[in-house]
Design a protein around this motif. Structure first.
Motif, mmCIF file in Angstrom:
data_model
loop_
_atom_site.group_PDB
_atom_site.id
_atom_site.type_symbol
_atom_site.label_atom_id
_atom_site.label_comp_id
_atom_site.label_asym_id
_atom_site.label_seq_id
_atom_site.Cartn_x
_atom_site.Cartn_y
_atom_site.Cartn_z
ATOM 1 N N SER A 1 0.845 -1.204 0.000
ATOM 2 C CA SER A 1 0.000 0.000 0.000
ATOM 3 C C SER A 1 0.876 1.248 0.000
ATOM 4 N N ALA A 2 0.264 2.379 -0.354
ATOM 5 C CA ALA A 2 1.036 3.635 -0.390
ATOM 6 C C ALA A 2 1.589 3.964 0.990
ATOM 7 N N ILE A 3 0.766 3.750 2.023
ATOM 8 C CA ILE A 3 1.228 4.057 3.381
ATOM 9 C C ILE A 3 2.310 3.055 3.801
ATOM 10 N N GLY A 4 2.117 1.788 3.470
ATOM 11 C CA GLY A 4 3.131 0.773 3.797
ATOM 12 C C GLY A 4 4.458 1.095 3.130
ATOM 13 N N GLN A 5 4.405 1.509 1.872
ATOM 14 C CA GLN A 5 5.649 1.831 1.161
ATOM 15 C C GLN A 5 6.345 3.041 1.782
ATOM 16 N N ALA A 6 5.547 4.049 2.179
ATOM 17 C CA ALA A 6 6.152 5.252 2.782
ATOM 18 C C ALA A 6 6.815 4.901 4.112
ATOM 19 N N ILE A 7 6.155 4.056 4.907
ATOM 20 C CA ILE A 7 6.744 3.667 6.202
ATOM 21 C C ILE A 7 8.001 2.822 5.969
ATOM 22 N N ALA A 8 7.935 1.905 5.011
ATOM 23 C CA ALA A 8 9.102 1.061 4.723
ATOM 24 C C ALA A 8 10.288 1.923 4.279
ATOM 25 N N THR A 9 10.017 2.890 3.424
ATOM 26 C CA THR A 9 11.104 3.757 2.926
ATOM 27 C C THR A 9 11.709 4.564 4.073
ATOM 28 N N ALA A 10 10.827 5.097 4.940
ATOM 29 C CA ALA A 10 11.324 5.902 6.071
ATOM 30 C C ALA A 10 12.156 5.034 7.014
ATOM 31 N N CYS A 11 11.721 3.793 7.254
ATOM 32 C CA CYS A 11 12.476 2.895 8.138
ATOM 33 C C CYS A 11 13.841 2.568 7.515
ATOM 34 N N ARG B 1 -17.661 18.602 1.163
ATOM 35 C CA ARG B 1 -18.148 18.759 2.546
ATOM 36 C C ARG B 1 -17.242 18.003 3.521
ATOM 37 N N TYR B 2 -16.800 16.805 3.095
ATOM 38 C CA TYR B 2 -15.939 15.994 3.963
ATOM 39 C C TYR B 2 -14.579 16.695 4.138
ATOM 40 N N ALA B 3 -14.035 17.190 3.055
ATOM 41 C CA ALA B 3 -12.712 17.848 3.120
ATOM 42 C C ALA B 3 -12.753 19.064 4.039
ATOM 43 N N ALA B 4 -13.900 19.756 4.063
ATOM 44 C CA ALA B 4 -14.023 20.978 4.876
ATOM 45 C C ALA B 4 -13.961 20.664 6.379
ATOM 46 N N ARG B 5 -14.096 19.380 6.747
ATOM 47 C CA ARG B 5 -14.042 19.002 8.173
ATOM 48 C C ARG B 5 -12.608 18.806 8.670
ATOM 49 N N TYR B 6 -11.631 19.035 7.801
ATOM 50 C CA TYR B 6 -10.217 18.871 8.172
ATOM 51 C C TYR B 6 -9.549 20.241 8.306
ATOM 52 N N PRO B 7 -9.405 20.758 9.551
ATOM 53 C CA PRO B 7 -8.805 22.086 9.725
ATOM 54 C C PRO B 7 -7.434 22.223 9.058
ATOM 55 N N LEU B 8 -6.636 21.150 9.071
ATOM 56 C CA LEU B 8 -5.309 21.225 8.430
ATOM 57 C C LEU B 8 -5.297 20.507 7.077
ATOM 58 N N GLY B 9 -6.465 20.219 6.535
ATOM 59 C CA GLY B 9 -6.521 19.533 5.244
ATOM 60 C C GLY B 9 -6.203 18.048 5.399
ATOM 61 N N PHE B 10 -6.198 17.347 4.270
ATOM 62 C CA PHE B 10 -5.887 15.915 4.275
ATOM 63 C C PHE B 10 -4.392 15.707 4.511
ATOM 64 N N GLY B 11 -4.048 14.501 4.965
ATOM 65 C CA GLY B 11 -2.646 14.197 5.239
ATOM 66 C C GLY B 11 -1.940 13.600 4.028
ATOM 67 N N ASP B 12 -0.619 13.494 4.199
ATOM 68 C CA ASP B 12 0.223 12.897 3.169
ATOM 69 C C ASP B 12 0.878 11.646 3.772
ATOM 70 N N VAL B 13 1.278 10.705 2.907
ATOM 71 C CA VAL B 13 1.904 9.490 3.443
ATOM 72 C C VAL B 13 3.176 9.809 4.247
ATOM 73 N N SER B 14 3.832 10.930 3.925
ATOM 74 C CA SER B 14 5.050 11.277 4.681
ATOM 75 C C SER B 14 4.700 11.688 6.115
ATOM 76 N N ASP B 15 3.492 12.256 6.319
ATOM 77 C CA ASP B 15 3.059 12.576 7.692
ATOM 78 C C ASP B 15 2.936 11.283 8.501
ATOM 79 N N VAL B 16 2.352 10.282 7.873
ATOM 80 C CA VAL B 16 2.149 8.996 8.557
ATOM 81 C C VAL B 16 3.505 8.345 8.855
ATOM 82 N N ALA B 17 4.404 8.405 7.877
ATOM 83 C CA ALA B 17 5.733 7.799 8.073
ATOM 84 C C ALA B 17 6.451 8.465 9.242
ATOM 85 N N ASP B 18 6.317 9.787 9.391
ATOM 86 C CA ASP B 18 6.960 10.479 10.525
ATOM 87 C C ASP B 18 6.406 9.963 11.852
ATOM 88 N N GLY B 19 5.074 9.808 11.931
ATOM 89 C CA GLY B 19 4.456 9.303 13.158
ATOM 90 C C GLY B 19 4.905 7.874 13.451
#
Ligand SMILES: NC(=O)c1ccc[n+]([C@@H]2O[C@H](COP(=O)([O-])OP(=O)(O)OC[C@H]3O[C@@H](n4cnc5c(N)ncnc54)[C@H](OP(=O)(O)O)[C@@H]3O)[C@@H](O)[C@H]2O)c1
Length: 248
Positions: free
Chosen positions: A15-25, A205-223
């Motif tokens: 997955s995109a998130i799995g690949q981002a985490i693997a690359t960061a590791c 309408r859904y996007a407007a519920r995100y004060p900082l907007g949608f996230g990126d896979v690099s945000d997830v990899a940092d966490g």
């Protein structure tokens, strides 16, 4: 964040998130064991990381019969310092189409496989007594906030987080920390397909519920890097919510 000398096992590595985490590791110096259900997709996902990957494991996480052999095949070959359960099943269906089959499928892939792999990877033969280990389950804000069509997914992610707390308590004596990374909307091909299916008006309408907007896979990899590293050494049994303010 330094992960040198550590081996991290990642499910859902295609997955995109799995690949981002693997690359960061890998960038942080870790060696990797990547797990996916399709040999061809797993080979493609792991090829840019070939220097860091010590093992590719093909497993259908809806069928736990292969889990024991996959994990015991690692005995004596490496120790596991991190496990990231990225694999997930996100099916959208209204209540009248959410029967026990759909519920069980979602719970198997999202929750049971993560719990099973975590307990097996915490086996004494795989734990490094001096460094311990950090296990990490990817959850979703859907386990906290209802959305139409997501009963199976929400139930499964909530089960995963509840199990995470129990695992954290039971595995602490082995120096295995267990936490969840609970995500709001992250731009990935899978998420973009879901957004497109919503139609423009509902998506806006859904996007407007995100004060900082949608996230990126690099945000997830940092966490994920933080939770896998020694920087989070006093954290276990908790959820780190990364959602751009959605749940605020
Ligand atoms: N993107 C978001 O907005 C978001 C938000 C909250 C949480 N999450 C969570 O983040 C994780 C990754 O999501 P994503 O958006 O990057 O992409 P995704 O395409 O939804 O990722 C799903 C991953 O799980 C694997 N998988 C599904 N069923 C499987 C099975 N039976 N056996 C083995 N593997 C299986 C898929 O493998 P294949 O490649 O073989 O299909 C893929 O690698 C998921 O757990 C998701 O719930 C994502």
């Amino acid at each position: 964040m330094d992960l040198s000398g550590r081996t991290i096992f990642i499910s859902g590595a295609t997955s995109a998130i799995g690949q981002a985490i693997a690359t960061a590791c890998a960038d942080a110096g870790a060696t990797l064991i990547l797990c996916g259900r399709d040999a061809e997709r797993l080979s493609q996902a792991s090829s840019p990381l070939a220097e860091a990957v010590i093992e590719r494991i093909v497993l259908d996480l809806a069928d736990e019969t292969g889990f024991a052999d996959a994990v015991t095949s690692l005995y004596g070959r490496c120790q596991i310092h991190g496990f990231v359960h990225v694999a997930g099943l996100h099916e959208i269906a209204p209540l009248n189409l959410t029967g026990s089959d759909r519920l069980l499928r979602a719970i198997k892939v999202n929750a049971i496989s993560g719990i099973e792999l975590s307990r097996r990877l915490a086996h004494a033969r795989l734990i490094d007594g001096s460094k311990g280990a950090s296990h990490l389950f990817l959850s979703s804000v859907a386990s906290h906030r209802a959305e139409a069509g997501l009963i199976a997914y929400s139930t499964a992610k909530a089960a995963l987080v509840a199990a995470m707390r129990g695992l954290a308590v039971e595995l602490a004596p082995k120096r295995v920390r267990v936490n969840a990374l609970t995500l709001g909307w992250v731009n990935t091909p899978a998420a973009e397909r879901t957004l497109a299916a919503m139609g423009q008006e509902r998506a806006a309408r859904y996007a407007a519920r995100y004060p900082l907007g949608f996230g990126d896979v690099s945000d997830v990899a940092d966490g994920a890097l933080f939770l896998l590293s020694e920087r989070s050494r006093w954290m276990t049994g908790t959820e780190l919510v990364m959602d751009g303010g959605f749940l605020a």
